[in-house]
Design a protein around this motif. Structure first.
Motif, short mmCIF file in Angstrom:
data_model
loop_
_atom_site.label_atom_id
_atom_site.label_comp_id
_atom_site.label_asym_id
_atom_site.label_seq_id
_atom_site.Cartn_x
_atom_site.Cartn_y
_atom_site.Cartn_z
N PHE A 23 -16.11 45.24 -31.76
CA PHE A 23 -15.48 46.43 -31.97
C PHE A 23 -15.85 47.32 -30.60
O PHE A 23 -16.89 47.20 -30.29
N SER A 24 -14.69 48.14 -30.48
CA SER A 24 -14.91 49.22 -29.27
C SER A 24 -15.72 50.44 -29.92
O SER A 24 -15.08 51.24 -30.62
N VAL A 25 -16.94 50.89 -29.38
CA VAL A 25 -17.47 51.91 -29.76
C VAL A 25 -17.66 52.77 -28.49
O VAL A 25 -18.63 52.51 -27.53
N SER A 26 -17.03 53.72 -28.25
CA SER A 26 -17.13 54.57 -27.11
C SER A 26 -18.44 54.97 -26.61
O SER A 26 -19.07 55.51 -27.61
N GLY A 27 -18.81 54.94 -25.34
CA GLY A 27 -20.21 55.35 -25.07
C GLY A 27 -21.52 54.58 -25.31
O GLY A 27 -22.38 54.73 -24.97
N VAL A 28 -21.18 53.36 -26.18
CA VAL A 28 -22.37 52.53 -26.78
C VAL A 28 -22.73 51.63 -25.30
O VAL A 28 -21.90 51.03 -24.53
N THR A 29 -24.04 51.39 -25.21
CA THR A 29 -24.59 50.49 -24.09
C THR A 29 -25.62 49.56 -24.73
O THR A 29 -25.79 49.63 -26.00
N ALA A 35 -25.01 45.41 -29.18
CA ALA A 35 -24.52 46.27 -28.39
C ALA A 35 -24.54 45.97 -27.03
O ALA A 35 -25.53 45.47 -26.58
N HIS A 36 -23.20 46.11 -26.46
CA HIS A 36 -23.03 45.79 -25.07
C HIS A 36 -22.68 46.78 -24.13
O HIS A 36 -22.04 47.80 -24.64
N ASP A 37 -23.15 46.75 -22.76
CA ASP A 37 -22.60 47.79 -21.98
C ASP A 37 -20.86 47.71 -21.90
O ASP A 37 -20.44 46.78 -22.02
N GLY A 38 -20.48 48.95 -21.88
CA GLY A 38 -18.79 48.88 -21.73
C GLY A 38 -18.53 49.28 -23.17
O GLY A 38 -17.00 49.22 -23.14
N GLY A 39 -19.29 49.66 -24.23
CA GLY A 39 -18.82 50.15 -25.45
C GLY A 39 -18.40 48.99 -26.33
O GLY A 39 -17.61 49.19 -27.37
N VAL A 40 -18.86 47.95 -26.27
CA VAL A 40 -18.41 46.76 -27.11
C VAL A 40 -19.64 46.57 -28.01
O VAL A 40 -20.79 46.49 -27.66
#
Length: 96
Positions: free
Chosen positions: A31-37, A69-74
């Motif tokens: 999932f794309s989650v804006s701002g998540v690292t 959670a990954h860098d880049g908002g994934v």
């Protein structure tokens, strides 16, 4: 030997519904989650939804198995939906 607890300032959490997936069995969905690292804590919940979008507790057992959670908002979510065919599942996130 006693240890000193680590103290951190926690910011208010952000929660929201981010998407639907249609699945059964064990699935891994990004999932794309804006701002998540990778440094964010991400909690996920699942619920079945009616075709009109209304959430409900159906007969299928749904489990969140892993969340990464990954860098880049994934955010990768591994879930188990114990049903014989695809069900519409609402995925909600709590990020802190």
């Amino acid at each position: 030997m006693a240890t000193t607890p680590v103290q951190e300032t926690l910011m208010p959490s952000e929660a929201g519904f981010l998407g639907l997936m249609h699945a059964h069995g064990i699935v891994t969905q990004p999932f794309s989650v804006s701002g998540v690292t990778r440094n964010h804590a991400v909690m996920v919940s699942l619920t079945e939804v009616h075709p009109d979008g209304q959430p409900f507790v159906g007969d299928a057992v749904m489990k969140v198995c892993n969340v990464a959670a990954h860098d880049g908002g994934v955010v990768d979510v591994r879930a188990e939906i114990s049903w014989g065919s695809d069900l519409p599942v609402r995925v909600s996130f709590l990020v802190s």
